[in-house]
Structures are given as C-alpha cells and as structure tokens.
Motif scaffolding. Structure first.
Motif, short mmCIF file in Angstrom:
data_model
loop_
_atom_site.label_atom_id
_atom_site.label_comp_id
_atom_site.label_asym_id
_atom_site.label_seq_id
_atom_site.Cartn_x
_atom_site.Cartn_y
_atom_site.Cartn_z
N PRO A 33 4.11 11.27 3.29
CA PRO A 33 3.34 10.19 3.90
C PRO A 33 2.41 10.69 5.01
CG PRO A 33 5.60 10.15 4.70
CD PRO A 33 5.54 11.17 3.60
N ASP A 34 2.75 11.81 5.64
CA ASP A 34 1.92 12.43 6.67
C ASP A 34 2.42 13.86 6.89
OD1 ASP A 34 4.05 12.45 8.70
OD2 ASP A 34 3.67 10.30 8.87
N ARG A 74 4.20 10.25 -7.47
CA ARG A 74 2.77 10.03 -7.25
C ARG A 74 2.03 11.34 -7.00
NH1 ARG A 74 5.57 5.61 -6.27
NH2 ARG A 74 4.62 3.55 -6.48
N ALA A 107 0.85 -1.20 0.00
CA ALA A 107 0.00 0.00 0.00
C ALA A 107 0.88 1.25 0.00
CB ALA A 107 -0.90 0.00 1.21
N TYR A 127 0.50 5.65 0.26
CA TYR A 127 -0.36 6.80 0.51
C TYR A 127 0.48 8.07 0.46
CZ TYR A 127 -3.45 10.07 2.89
OH TYR A 127 -4.23 11.15 3.21
N CYS A 173 -5.18 13.37 -2.01
CA CYS A 173 -4.22 12.34 -1.71
C CYS A 173 -4.09 11.40 -2.90
CB CYS A 173 -4.61 11.54 -0.46
SG CYS A 173 -6.07 10.50 -0.69
N TRP A 174 -3.05 10.61 -2.89
CA TRP A 174 -2.84 9.54 -3.84
C TRP A 174 -2.74 8.28 -3.00
CZ3 TRP A 174 0.11 5.45 -5.08
CH2 TRP A 174 0.08 4.98 -6.39
N ALA A 175 -3.54 7.28 -3.34
CA ALA A 175 -3.53 6.03 -2.55
C ALA A 175 -3.62 4.83 -3.48
CB ALA A 175 -4.66 6.02 -1.56
N SER A 176 -2.93 3.78 -3.11
CA SER A 176 -3.03 2.53 -3.87
C SER A 176 -2.97 1.36 -2.91
CB SER A 176 -1.91 2.41 -4.89
OG SER A 176 -0.67 2.27 -4.23
N LEU A 189 -0.17 12.17 1.09
CA LEU A 189 -0.98 13.32 1.47
C LEU A 189 -0.51 14.51 0.63
CD1 LEU A 189 -2.94 14.75 3.46
CD2 LEU A 189 -0.96 15.10 4.96
#
Length: 79
Positions: A23-24, A57, A2, A4, A76-79, A6
């Motif tokens: 990442p955060d 990303r 995974a 993520y 956000c970008w998430a996979s 932000l």
C-alpha cells in the motif's frame, strides 16, 4: 472501495525480476517474476491485512508488463 498497490523494482537479472509491492513504502511484500515463463511467486507477504489482495493485484500488473516485454522501475495498480 478504492485499492492502490505501489510496485517497485528491487532487482533484475537474466532469469527474473524481483518487485516490492504494497500500500506504501512502509508496508512492502516481495514477488519474483520468471522472465522466460511469466510465472510469479510470492517471496514475502505484505505485512498488512488483505496481504493476498495486494499480491494478486501486483501479480496481474507485472504479468501484463511481462507480456509486453517490459520490466518497469516503478508502477502501480489502482482501482
């Protein structure tokens, strides 16, 4: 695995938009998007391992919004 990213708008003017990404909120890099051309430049790397993965990303995500004429405050970008 995974992944993520932000993405937060930092500032915007007539020529471009600056975004923070990472990442955060504790580990953020910075990129700039040219509003007229869609070109993206990394201004500061994310202070983490895989910093290029975060930049790539985040770039794809803000470029997709740019194509639609949008500059969101937060995404956000998430996979």
């Amino acid at each position: 695995m995974a992944f993520y990213v932000l993405i937060l708008k930092y500032q915007e003017d007539q020529s471009g938009v600056t975004y923070l990404f990472g990442p955060d909120e504790d580990y953020l890099g910075m990129l700039w998007l040219d509003k007229s051309s869609g070109d993206i430049k990394e201004l500061q790397e994310t202070p983490t391992q895989n910093s290029q993965a975060f930049f790539q990303r985040a770039s794809v995500k803000v470029w997709q919004y740019w194509k639609q004429g949008e500059f969101p405050e937060k995404t956000c970008w998430a996979s």
